[in-house]
Each structure stands twice: as C-alpha cells, then as structure tokens.
Scaffold this motif. Structure first.
Motif, PDB file in Angstrom:
ATOM      1  N   GLU A  37      35.706  44.997  19.614  1.00 46.82           N
ATOM      2  CA  GLU A  37      34.986  43.910  19.113  1.00 46.82           C
ATOM      3  C   GLU A  37      33.734  44.042  20.138  1.00 46.82           C
ATOM      4  OE1 GLU A  37      37.345  40.284  17.848  1.00 46.82           O
ATOM      5  OE2 GLU A  37      36.558  39.987  19.699  1.00 46.82           O
ATOM      6  N   ILE A  38      32.720  43.612  18.887  1.00 51.54           N
ATOM      7  CA  ILE A  38      31.276  43.860  19.587  1.00 51.54           C
ATOM      8  C   ILE A  38      30.380  42.138  18.901  1.00 51.54           C
ATOM      9  CG2 ILE A  38      29.066  44.525  20.209  1.00 51.54           C
ATOM     10  CD1 ILE A  38      30.332  47.284  19.669  1.00 51.54           C
ATOM     11  N   ASP A  39      29.442  41.589  20.232  1.00 55.53           N
ATOM     12  CA  ASP A  39      29.171  40.214  19.708  1.00 55.53           C
ATOM     13  C   ASP A  39      27.749  39.996  19.595  1.00 55.53           C
ATOM     14  OD1 ASP A  39      31.646  38.394  19.151  1.00 55.53           O
ATOM     15  OD2 ASP A  39      31.563  38.014  20.833  1.00 55.53           O
ATOM     16  N   ALA A  40      26.837  40.101  18.727  1.00 58.77           N
ATOM     17  CA  ALA A  40      25.580  40.207  18.799  1.00 58.77           C
ATOM     18  C   ALA A  40      24.874  38.718  18.298  1.00 58.77           C
ATOM     19  CB  ALA A  40      24.904  41.433  17.731  1.00 58.77           C
ATOM     20  N   THR A  41      23.287  38.917  18.953  1.00 60.56           N
ATOM     21  CA  THR A  41      22.619  38.134  18.244  1.00 60.56           C
ATOM     22  C   THR A  41      21.112  38.656  17.303  1.00 60.56           C
ATOM     23  OG1 THR A  41      23.224  36.546  19.980  1.00 60.56           O
ATOM     24  CG2 THR A  41      21.268  36.254  18.694  1.00 60.56           C
ATOM     25  N   LEU A  42      21.306  37.891  16.413  1.00 64.54           N
ATOM     26  CA  LEU A  42      20.059  38.732  15.159  1.00 64.54           C
ATOM     27  C   LEU A  42      19.384  37.526  15.676  1.00 64.54           C
ATOM     28  CD1 LEU A  42      22.554  39.734  14.071  1.00 64.54           C
ATOM     29  CD2 LEU A  42      21.803  40.249  12.585  1.00 64.54           C
ATOM     30  N   LYS A  43      17.501  37.655  15.779  1.00 61.44           N
ATOM     31  CA  LYS A  43      16.212  36.798  15.224  1.00 61.44           C
ATOM     32  C   LYS A  43      16.233  37.038  13.816  1.00 61.44           C
ATOM     33  CE  LYS A  43      16.539  35.102  19.430  1.00 61.44           C
ATOM     34  NZ  LYS A  43      17.605  34.236  20.108  1.00 61.44           N
ATOM     35  N   LYS A  44      15.636  36.672  12.931  1.00 60.54           N
ATOM     36  CA  LYS A  44      15.522  36.712  11.668  1.00 60.54           C
ATOM     37  C   LYS A  44      13.852  35.595  11.304  1.00 60.54           C
ATOM     38  CE  LYS A  44      19.834  38.156   9.160  1.00 60.54           C
ATOM     39  NZ  LYS A  44      20.242  37.685   8.072  1.00 60.54           N
ATOM     40  N   GLU A  45      13.041  36.261  10.819  1.00 58.72           N
ATOM     41  CA  GLU A  45      11.823  35.459  10.472  1.00 58.72           C
ATOM     42  C   GLU A  45      12.237  35.241   8.841  1.00 58.72           C
ATOM     43  OE1 GLU A  45       7.412  36.193  10.609  1.00 58.72           O
ATOM     44  OE2 GLU A  45       8.645  35.605  13.054  1.00 58.72           O
ATOM     45  N   THR A  46      11.876  34.175   8.052  1.00 61.77           N
ATOM     46  CA  THR A  46      11.801  34.046   6.800  1.00 61.77           C
ATOM     47  C   THR A  46      10.141  34.169   6.143  1.00 61.77           C
ATOM     48  OG1 THR A  46      11.452  31.708   7.245  1.00 61.77           O
ATOM     49  CG2 THR A  46      13.208  32.353   6.736  1.00 61.77           C
ATOM     50  N   ARG A  66      29.707  39.448  14.762  1.00 64.26           N
ATOM     51  CA  ARG A  66      30.798  40.018  15.191  1.00 64.26           C
ATOM     52  C   ARG A  66      31.345  41.484  14.396  1.00 64.26           C
ATOM     53  NH1 ARG A  66      34.802  36.746  17.130  1.00 64.26           N
ATOM     54  NH2 ARG A  66      33.894  35.896  18.885  1.00 64.26           N
ATOM     55  N   PHE A  67      31.214  43.057  15.148  1.00 61.12           N
ATOM     56  CA  PHE A  67      31.185  43.401  14.552  1.00 61.12           C
ATOM     57  C   PHE A  67      32.817  43.944  14.931  1.00 61.12           C
ATOM     58  CE2 PHE A  67      26.867  43.326  15.467  1.00 61.12           C
ATOM     59  CZ  PHE A  67      26.322  44.195  13.907  1.00 61.12           C
ATOM     60  N   ILE A  68      33.009  44.973  14.278  1.00 62.36           N
ATOM     61  CA  ILE A  68      34.278  45.682  14.540  1.00 62.36           C
ATOM     62  C   ILE A  68      34.695  46.899  14.106  1.00 62.36           C
ATOM     63  CG2 ILE A  68      36.994  44.956  14.409  1.00 62.36           C
ATOM     64  CD1 ILE A  68      36.605  42.757  14.742  1.00 62.36           C
ATOM     65  N   LEU A  69      34.788  47.495  15.211  1.00 63.25           N
ATOM     66  CA  LEU A  69      34.213  49.090  15.330  1.00 63.25           C
ATOM     67  C   LEU A  69      35.910  49.484  15.453  1.00 63.25           C
ATOM     68  CD1 LEU A  69      31.460  47.942  16.680  1.00 63.25           C
ATOM     69  CD2 LEU A  69      31.779  50.517  16.770  1.00 63.25           C
ATOM     70  N   LEU A  70      36.433  50.780  14.572  1.00 62.03           N
ATOM     71  CA  LEU A  70      37.571  51.341  14.356  1.00 62.03           C
ATOM     72  C   LEU A  70      36.871  52.798  15.038  1.00 62.03           C
ATOM     73  CD1 LEU A  70      38.979  50.293  11.446  1.00 62.03           C
ATOM     74  CD2 LEU A  70      39.441  48.637  13.568  1.00 62.03           C
ATOM     75  N   LYS A  71      37.920  53.532  15.465  1.00 61.59           N
ATOM     76  CA  LYS A  71      38.414  55.412  16.241  1.00 61.59           C
ATOM     77  C   LYS A  71      38.693  55.762  14.953  1.00 61.59           C
ATOM     78  CE  LYS A  71      37.264  57.212  20.354  1.00 61.59           C
ATOM     79  NZ  LYS A  71      38.208  56.956  21.734  1.00 61.59           N
ATOM     80  N   LYS A  72      37.444  56.881  14.632  1.00 65.72           N
ATOM     81  CA  LYS A  72      38.542  57.419  13.629  1.00 65.72           C
ATOM     82  C   LYS A  72      38.186  58.600  14.369  1.00 65.72           C
ATOM     83  CE  LYS A  72      38.046  54.272  10.534  1.00 65.72           C
ATOM     84  NZ  LYS A  72      40.550  54.092  10.094  1.00 65.72           N
ATOM     85  N   LEU A 104      33.147  53.596  14.235  1.00 66.14           N
ATOM     86  CA  LEU A 104      32.798  53.130  12.945  1.00 66.14           C
ATOM     87  C   LEU A 104      32.661  51.782  13.074  1.00 66.14           C
ATOM     88  CD1 LEU A 104      33.819  56.041  10.295  1.00 66.14           C
ATOM     89  CD2 LEU A 104      31.313  55.863  11.468  1.00 66.14           C
ATOM     90  N   ILE A 105      31.648  51.224  12.061  1.00 65.08           N
ATOM     91  CA  ILE A 105      32.122  50.054  12.015  1.00 65.08           C
ATOM     92  C   ILE A 105      33.106  49.144  10.916  1.00 65.08           C
ATOM     93  CG2 ILE A 105      30.540  47.456  11.366  1.00 65.08           C
ATOM     94  CD1 ILE A 105      28.414  48.774  12.650  1.00 65.08           C
ATOM     95  N   ASP A 106      33.370  48.662  10.908  1.00 70.27           N
ATOM     96  CA  ASP A 106      34.387  48.391   9.791  1.00 70.27           C
ATOM     97  C   ASP A 106      34.362  46.992   8.988  1.00 70.27           C
ATOM     98  OD1 ASP A 106      36.817  49.158   8.004  1.00 70.27           O
ATOM     99  OD2 ASP A 106      37.951  47.212   9.016  1.00 70.27           O
ATOM    100  N   SER A 107      33.255  45.884  10.127  1.00 71.19           N
ATOM    101  CA  SER A 107      33.257  44.870   9.381  1.00 71.19           C
ATOM    102  C   SER A 107      31.844  43.519  10.752  1.00 71.19           C
ATOM    103  CB  SER A 107      34.275  43.675   9.190  1.00 71.19           C
ATOM    104  OG  SER A 107      34.973  43.283  10.144  1.00 71.19           O
ATOM    105  N   TRP A 108      30.985  42.991  10.206  1.00 70.48           N
ATOM    106  CA  TRP A 108      29.917  42.613  10.653  1.00 70.48           C
ATOM    107  C   TRP A 108      29.768  41.342  10.159  1.00 70.48           C
ATOM    108  CZ3 TRP A 108      25.058  43.369   9.116  1.00 70.48           C
ATOM    109  CH2 TRP A 108      24.404  44.033   7.838  1.00 70.48           C
TER     110      TRP A 108
END
Length: 127
Positions: free
Chosen positions: A89-98, A109-115, A120-124
């Motif tokens: 499980e990975i927590d991250a911050t994105l900075k965006k600009e409109t 929050r990224f959920i990664l599974l090992k295949k 690989l990313i299963d959800s974000w």
C-alpha cells in the motif's frame, strides 16, 4: 554460557536486518512502479500507464483520464507499507493545476499486488 546468548542475540539481529533489507528492496520496487505510472500519467501516455496495472485494473482503466484539462505538476510518495508478501500500500500526494491556474492537492492510495516477481497497481483511489 553468556557467549551462547550473545550468539543467539546476534543471529536474531542479523536475521532481522536481512529481512528488513529485503522488505526495503521490495518497497523500492513498488515505489518505482507507482512513480513510473505517475510519470506516464503526467506525460498523458495511457499506453504506458497500462503497463503498470493488473489485468483487473486494466479492465477498469479509463483512457480519457489523460485528456483531463487539469495538469499534474508533481507526485510525491508519502508512505509505503508492505501488508503481506503479495500486497503493498502506497500513499501519495499529487499537486495539480487547473487551466485557470488554480492549484489543487490530491491524496491517493495505491494498492499494488505482486504478480510472479513484478509489482503491479491494482487500484489508485483518491483518499
């Protein structure tokens, strides 16, 4: 007698360090996957984004996401947790600009599974 206890303690500490080093290497690998995925997103490259997704995540992926008017300015991983041998499980911050120059911060929050041997990313999802 005390030498035997000291030897056991040293073995325990060595084993713990080795396990910690292996877990750190896995976290680095998982963080690399999330970072490459986000770099592809920032580059508006949907095909490259798909390379880092599980089959289930690919089936839910919306290619239109890269056409959003909001531009991602930065991506920072804030925490990485190994939940078990095949899930991270990975927590991250994105900075965006409109388009009208309004800054936004988004937490994901990224959920990664090992295949096999690959993370690989299963959800974000936004959290």
């Amino acid at each position: 007698m005390s030498g035997g206890v000291e030897d056991l303690i040293q073995k325990y500490l060595d084993d713990k360090k080795q396990k910690g080093d292996a877990e750190d290497a896995e976290k680095i690998a998982a963080n690399g996957v999330a970072s490459k995925f986000m770099q592809a997103y920032m580059n508006k490259d949907a095909d490259s984004m798909l390379m880092y997704l599980t089959e289930e995540a690919k089936s839910e992926f919306n290619r239109g996401i890269v056409e959003e008017a909001t531009e991602i300015k930065s991506f920072e991983i804030t925490d990485t947790r190994k939940l078990n041998d095949t899930k991270m499980e990975i927590d991250a911050t994105l900075k965006k600009e409109t388009p009208d120059q309004v800054s936004q911060t988004e937490k994901r929050r990224f959920i990664l599974l090992k295949k096999d041997t690959i993370w690989l990313i299963d959800s974000w999802k936004v959290v």
